[in-house]
Design a protein around this motif. Structure first.
Motif, PDB file in Angstrom:
ATOM      1  N   PHE A 114       0.849  -1.184   0.000  1.00 48.96           N
ATOM      2  CA  PHE A 114       0.000   0.000   0.000  1.00 48.96           C
ATOM      3  C   PHE A 114       0.889   1.240   0.000  1.00 48.96           C
ATOM      4  N   THR A 115       0.294   2.353  -0.329  1.00 53.01           N
ATOM      5  CA  THR A 115       0.999   3.632  -0.311  1.00 53.01           C
ATOM      6  C   THR A 115       0.498   4.460   0.874  1.00 53.01           C
ATOM      7  N   THR A 116       1.295   5.404   1.276  1.00 52.64           N
ATOM      8  CA  THR A 116       0.914   6.284   2.377  1.00 52.64           C
ATOM      9  C   THR A 116       0.687   7.683   1.831  1.00 52.64           C
ATOM     10  N   GLY A 117      -0.440   8.253   2.182  1.00 56.06           N
ATOM     11  CA  GLY A 117      -0.767   9.612   1.775  1.00 56.06           C
ATOM     12  C   GLY A 117      -0.925  10.492   2.999  1.00 56.06           C
ATOM     13  N   ARG A 118      -0.841  11.765   2.778  1.00 54.15           N
ATOM     14  CA  ARG A 118      -1.006  12.713   3.879  1.00 54.15           C
ATOM     15  C   ARG A 118      -1.799  13.919   3.390  1.00 54.15           C
ATOM     16  N   VAL A 119      -2.751  14.328   4.200  1.00 53.62           N
ATOM     17  CA  VAL A 119      -3.478  15.570   3.956  1.00 53.62           C
ATOM     18  C   VAL A 119      -2.675  16.673   4.651  1.00 53.62           C
ATOM     19  N   HIS A 120      -2.139  17.586   3.870  1.00 56.22           N
ATOM     20  CA  HIS A 120      -1.356  18.688   4.420  1.00 56.22           C
ATOM     21  C   HIS A 120      -2.252  19.848   4.843  1.00 56.22           C
ATOM     22  N   ASP A 121      -3.213  20.213   3.989  1.00 51.90           N
ATOM     23  CA  ASP A 121      -4.073  21.368   4.255  1.00 51.90           C
ATOM     24  C   ASP A 121      -5.516  21.073   3.863  1.00 51.90           C
ATOM     25  N   ALA A 134      -8.515   6.431  -6.212  1.00 55.97           N
ATOM     26  CA  ALA A 134      -8.171   6.250  -7.624  1.00 55.97           C
ATOM     27  C   ALA A 134      -6.665   6.029  -7.842  1.00 55.97           C
ATOM     28  N   ARG A 135      -5.857   6.118  -6.798  1.00 58.68           N
ATOM     29  CA  ARG A 135      -4.417   5.919  -6.926  1.00 58.68           C
ATOM     30  C   ARG A 135      -4.140   4.482  -7.357  1.00 58.68           C
ATOM     31  N   PRO A 136      -2.969   4.225  -7.960  1.00 50.08           N
ATOM     32  CA  PRO A 136      -2.657   2.879  -8.463  1.00 50.08           C
ATOM     33  C   PRO A 136      -2.575   1.802  -7.380  1.00 50.08           C
ATOM     34  N   GLN A 137      -2.303   2.192  -6.131  1.00 45.58           N
ATOM     35  CA  GLN A 137      -2.208   1.232  -5.030  1.00 45.58           C
ATOM     36  C   GLN A 137      -3.141   1.668  -3.912  1.00 45.58           C
ATOM     37  N   PRO A 138      -3.577   0.730  -3.080  1.00 45.37           N
ATOM     38  CA  PRO A 138      -4.371   1.136  -1.917  1.00 45.37           C
ATOM     39  C   PRO A 138      -3.573   2.141  -1.074  1.00 45.37           C
ATOM     40  N   MET A 139      -4.281   3.064  -0.459  1.00 43.50           N
ATOM     41  CA  MET A 139      -3.621   4.127   0.295  1.00 43.50           C
ATOM     42  C   MET A 139      -4.133   4.209   1.719  1.00 43.50           C
ATOM     43  N   ILE A 140      -3.207   4.406   2.633  1.00 45.68           N
ATOM     44  CA  ILE A 140      -3.545   4.823   3.990  1.00 45.68           C
ATOM     45  C   ILE A 140      -3.355   6.327   4.000  1.00 45.68           C
ATOM     46  N   LEU A 141      -4.417   7.053   4.283  1.00 47.16           N
ATOM     47  CA  LEU A 141      -4.399   8.511   4.211  1.00 47.16           C
ATOM     48  C   LEU A 141      -4.368   9.075   5.629  1.00 47.16           C
ATOM     49  N   ASP A 142      -3.282   9.742   5.978  1.00 46.07           N
ATOM     50  CA  ASP A 142      -3.110  10.340   7.305  1.00 46.07           C
ATOM     51  C   ASP A 142      -3.482  11.808   7.273  1.00 46.07           C
ATOM     52  N   TRP A 143      -4.013  12.280   8.398  1.00 45.15           N
ATOM     53  CA  TRP A 143      -4.282  13.699   8.552  1.00 45.15           C
ATOM     54  C   TRP A 143      -4.261  14.032  10.037  1.00 45.15           C
ATOM     55  N   GLN A 144      -3.474  15.002  10.396  1.00 45.85           N
ATOM     56  CA  GLN A 144      -3.447  15.497  11.761  1.00 45.85           C
ATOM     57  C   GLN A 144      -4.046  16.890  11.743  1.00 45.85           C
TER      58      GLN A 144
END
Length: 131
Positions: free
Chosen positions: A79-86, A112-122
């Protein structure tokens, strides 16, 4: 009360000045970033599919924007890791679903990304809980 139609779409080059205005409203110290540096970063994010930069507008006015990044997979994961910056909505336009619409755009992008994503946001507790 007249309902204004909200549109959320990917940012375009011509949105740079308004996104900069909103980013300064979000974090006043952002005004220290020279406009040409901001414009260069903005253009780079628009050209790179690993970045998501949605804007929310009603009529011709930008009400908010978001920024998320796909960092890609690590060495040991599929999987890929994503981050919400703003995620920022003009204070005068809050409580109308704009932030939710921006996040839904980011969620759709991450799905829609090519790999499943874990999306982080603080989120900033004081900012997100204020309203």
């Amino acid at each position: 009360m007249t309902q204004i139609r909200l549109v959320v779409r990917a940012a375009r080059p011509e949105d740079a000045a308004e996104v900069r205005r909103l980013s300064i409203a979000f974090t006043p110290a952002a005004q220290e970033v020279p406009p040409e540096v901001f414009d260069s970063r903005f253009a780079r994010f628009l050209a790179d599919a690993s970045w998501c930069l949605p804007v929310a507008l009603a009529r011709t006015r930008l009400l908010g924007y978001g920024l998320a990044q796909d960092f890609g997979p690590g060495l040991r994961a599929d999987f890929t890791t994503g981050r919400v910056h703003d995620v920022f909505v003009d204070p005068d336009s809050r409580l109308a679903g704009t932030g939710r619409a921006l996040m839904n755009f980011i969620f759709d992008w991450s799905r829609a990304r090519p790999q499943p994503m874990i999306l982080d946001w603080q989120a900033s507790p004081s900012e997100s809980a204020r309203r």
